[in-house]
Scaffold this motif. Structure first.
Motif, mmCIF file in Angstrom:
data_model
loop_
_atom_site.group_PDB
_atom_site.id
_atom_site.type_symbol
_atom_site.label_atom_id
_atom_site.label_comp_id
_atom_site.label_asym_id
_atom_site.label_seq_id
_atom_site.Cartn_x
_atom_site.Cartn_y
_atom_site.Cartn_z
ATOM 1 N N SER A 82 0.818 -1.214 0.000
ATOM 2 C CA SER A 82 0.000 0.000 0.000
ATOM 3 C C SER A 82 0.850 1.262 0.000
ATOM 4 O O SER A 82 0.521 2.228 -0.678
ATOM 5 N N ILE A 83 1.930 1.259 0.758
ATOM 6 C CA ILE A 83 2.809 2.432 0.769
ATOM 7 C C ILE A 83 3.451 2.604 -0.604
ATOM 8 O O ILE A 83 3.524 3.714 -1.134
ATOM 9 N N ARG A 84 3.896 1.507 -1.183
ATOM 10 C CA ARG A 84 4.464 1.564 -2.523
ATOM 11 C C ARG A 84 3.427 2.043 -3.537
ATOM 12 O O ARG A 84 3.691 2.902 -4.378
ATOM 13 N N GLY A 85 2.213 1.525 -3.425
ATOM 14 C CA GLY A 85 1.146 1.932 -4.336
ATOM 15 C C GLY A 85 0.745 3.381 -4.151
ATOM 16 O O GLY A 85 0.443 4.082 -5.119
ATOM 17 N N LEU A 86 0.764 3.850 -2.914
ATOM 18 C CA LEU A 86 0.443 5.253 -2.654
ATOM 19 C C LEU A 86 1.505 6.167 -3.245
ATOM 20 O O LEU A 86 1.181 7.195 -3.861
ATOM 21 N N ALA A 87 2.769 5.801 -3.102
ATOM 22 C CA ALA A 87 3.855 6.594 -3.693
ATOM 23 C C ALA A 87 3.746 6.578 -5.221
ATOM 24 O O ALA A 87 3.987 7.601 -5.872
ATOM 25 N N TYR A 88 3.378 5.458 -5.786
ATOM 26 C CA TYR A 88 3.221 5.361 -7.232
ATOM 27 C C TYR A 88 2.028 6.187 -7.709
ATOM 28 O O TYR A 88 2.109 6.875 -8.737
ATOM 29 N N ALA A 89 0.923 6.146 -6.975
ATOM 30 C CA ALA A 89 -0.278 6.888 -7.369
ATOM 31 C C ALA A 89 -0.058 8.395 -7.308
ATOM 32 O O ALA A 89 -0.673 9.142 -8.069
ATOM 33 N N GLN A 90 0.821 8.842 -6.436
ATOM 34 C CA GLN A 90 1.055 10.281 -6.319
ATOM 35 C C GLN A 90 1.808 10.841 -7.514
ATOM 36 O O GLN A 90 1.728 12.039 -7.771
ATOM 37 N N ILE A 91 2.520 10.013 -8.247
ATOM 38 C CA ILE A 91 3.230 10.520 -9.423
ATOM 39 C C ILE A 91 2.427 10.304 -10.701
ATOM 40 O O ILE A 91 2.880 10.669 -11.777
ATOM 41 N N GLN A 92 1.243 9.725 -10.585
ATOM 42 C CA GLN A 92 0.386 9.474 -11.739
ATOM 43 C C GLN A 92 -0.552 10.661 -11.972
ATOM 44 O O GLN A 92 -0.785 11.475 -11.091
ATOM 45 N N THR A 93 -1.085 10.743 -13.162
ATOM 46 C CA THR A 93 -2.069 11.761 -13.487
ATOM 47 C C THR A 93 -3.331 11.093 -13.986
ATOM 48 O O THR A 93 -3.335 9.910 -14.331
ATOM 49 N N GLY A 94 -4.395 11.836 -14.007
ATOM 50 C CA GLY A 94 -5.656 11.327 -14.529
ATOM 51 C C GLY A 94 -6.312 10.327 -13.599
ATOM 52 O O GLY A 94 -6.265 10.442 -12.376
ATOM 53 N N THR A 95 -6.917 9.315 -14.188
ATOM 54 C CA THR A 95 -7.681 8.352 -13.397
ATOM 55 C C THR A 95 -6.790 7.396 -12.610
ATOM 56 O O THR A 95 -7.237 6.799 -11.640
ATOM 57 N N ALA A 96 -5.537 7.231 -13.011
ATOM 58 C CA ALA A 96 -4.638 6.305 -12.307
ATOM 59 C C ALA A 96 -4.330 6.775 -10.893
ATOM 60 O O ALA A 96 -4.014 5.963 -10.030
ATOM 61 N N CYS A 97 -4.461 8.079 -10.648
ATOM 62 C CA CYS A 97 -4.156 8.575 -9.304
ATOM 63 C C CYS A 97 -5.284 8.271 -8.315
ATOM 64 O O CYS A 97 -5.111 8.457 -7.108
ATOM 65 N N LYS A 98 -6.429 7.785 -8.801
ATOM 66 C CA LYS A 98 -7.532 7.442 -7.892
ATOM 67 C C LYS A 98 -7.242 6.213 -7.046
ATOM 68 O O LYS A 98 -7.924 5.950 -6.072
ATOM 69 N N MET A 99 -6.204 5.465 -7.394
ATOM 70 C CA MET A 99 -5.805 4.306 -6.583
ATOM 71 C C MET A 99 -5.335 4.737 -5.203
ATOM 72 O O MET A 99 -5.314 3.936 -4.277
ATOM 73 N N ARG A 100 -4.955 5.989 -5.050
ATOM 74 C CA ARG A 100 -4.455 6.448 -3.748
ATOM 75 C C ARG A 100 -5.509 6.308 -2.665
ATOM 76 O O ARG A 100 -5.176 6.036 -1.519
ATOM 77 N N TYR A 101 -6.784 6.463 -3.019
ATOM 78 C CA TYR A 101 -7.854 6.318 -2.023
ATOM 79 C C TYR A 101 -7.898 4.882 -1.494
ATOM 80 O O TYR A 101 -8.090 4.658 -0.301
ATOM 81 N N PHE A 102 -7.726 3.950 -2.377
ATOM 82 C CA PHE A 102 -7.704 2.544 -1.964
ATOM 83 C C PHE A 102 -6.513 2.272 -1.050
ATOM 84 O O PHE A 102 -6.654 1.640 -0.005
ATOM 85 N N HIS A 103 -5.341 2.766 -1.420
ATOM 86 C CA HIS A 103 -4.145 2.529 -0.611
ATOM 87 C C HIS A 103 -4.232 3.235 0.744
ATOM 88 O O HIS A 103 -3.792 2.679 1.755
ATOM 89 N N ILE A 104 -4.815 4.410 0.780
ATOM 90 C CA ILE A 104 -5.022 5.092 2.061
ATOM 91 C C ILE A 104 -5.985 4.287 2.924
ATOM 92 O O ILE A 104 -5.775 4.138 4.129
ATOM 93 N N GLY A 105 -7.025 3.745 2.319
ATOM 94 C CA GLY A 105 -7.972 2.911 3.062
ATOM 95 C C GLY A 105 -7.319 1.670 3.640
ATOM 96 O O GLY A 105 -7.576 1.296 4.797
ATOM 97 N N VAL A 106 -6.455 1.027 2.868
ATOM 98 C CA VAL A 106 -5.754 -0.159 3.357
ATOM 99 C C VAL A 106 -4.814 0.221 4.505
ATOM 100 O O VAL A 106 -4.732 -0.486 5.510
#
Length: 156
Positions: A82-106
Motif C-alpha cells: 500500500s505504501i508503494r502503491g500510494l507513492a506510485y499513485a502520487q506521481i500518476q495523473t488522470g484516473t490512475a491517481c484514484k488508486m491512492r484512495y484505496f491505498h489510504i484505506g488499506v
C-alpha cells in the motif's frame, strides 16, 4: 480434539476468517495494481517493516509467537504494497491517481489493526468499557470505509 479432549489453542475459527480476509485484501491489491505499480520501487515502502517488526516483537511478548509472526508478516506485506502503491499513485495523473484512495484505506485498516492488537495487549478484557471493544468497532468501520475507496480504484 480426540487425543487430548480439548480444542487446539493455536488457531480458532475467527482467526482463519481473519487470515482469509487479509489474503483477500492482498489479492485485491495485486489485482487492482498495474504492472508498472508492481515494478515501482521506493524507499518509503520500507516504513512497513520498520514499524511492523518492532510491533511483532512486542506482540510476541504477550501471545503466541507463531500466530503473531504470521499475522504481523501479513500486515507488513499488505502495508508495504500500500505504501508503494500510494507513492506510485502520487506521481500518476488522470484516473490512475484514484488508486491512492484505496491505498489510504488499506493503510487505515492496517493502523487500526495494529492499535487494536496493542490495546488487547495492554488492556485485556472484553467488556464494553475496554479499549479493545471500541477499536474493534473502529476496525469494522475502516473495512466499510474501504468499500467506496475500492469503488474509486476500480473506476480508475
Amino acid at each position: 480434539l480426540l487425543l487430548f479432549s480439548e480444542t487446539p489453542q493455536v488457531f480458532y475459527v475467527s482467526e482463519f476468517g481473519w487470515v482469509a480476509s487479509v489474503i483477500f485484501l492482498y489479492l485485491l491489491q495485486y489485482t487492482l495494481s498495474s504492472a508498472g505499480e508492481r515494478r515501482f520501487l521506493t524507499r518509503k515502502a520500507l516504513i512497513a517493516p520498520l514499524i511492523g517488526i518492532p510491533l511483532c516483537v512486542f506482540y510476541c511478548t504477550f501471545g503466541d509467537v507463531l500466530s503473531n509472526l504470521l499475522w504481523c508478516g501479513m500486515m507488513i506485506v499488505v502495508s508495504y504494497h500500500s505504501i508503494r502503491g500510494l507513492a506510485y499513485a502520487q506521481i500518476q495523473t488522470g484516473t490512475a491517481c484514484k488508486m491512492r484512495y484505496f491505498h489510504i484505506g488499506v493503510l487505515c485498516y492496517v493502523a487500526v489493526e495494529y492499535v487494536l492488537w496493542i490495546s488487547g495487549c495492554l488492556w485485556p478484557g472484553y467488556s464494553i468499557s475496554a479499549p479493545y471493544c471500541w477499536f474493534d468497532l473502529l476496525l469494522t468501520g475502516s473495512l466499510f470505509a474501504l468499500l467506496p475507496a475500492t469503488g474509486k480504484a476500480v473506476q480508475a
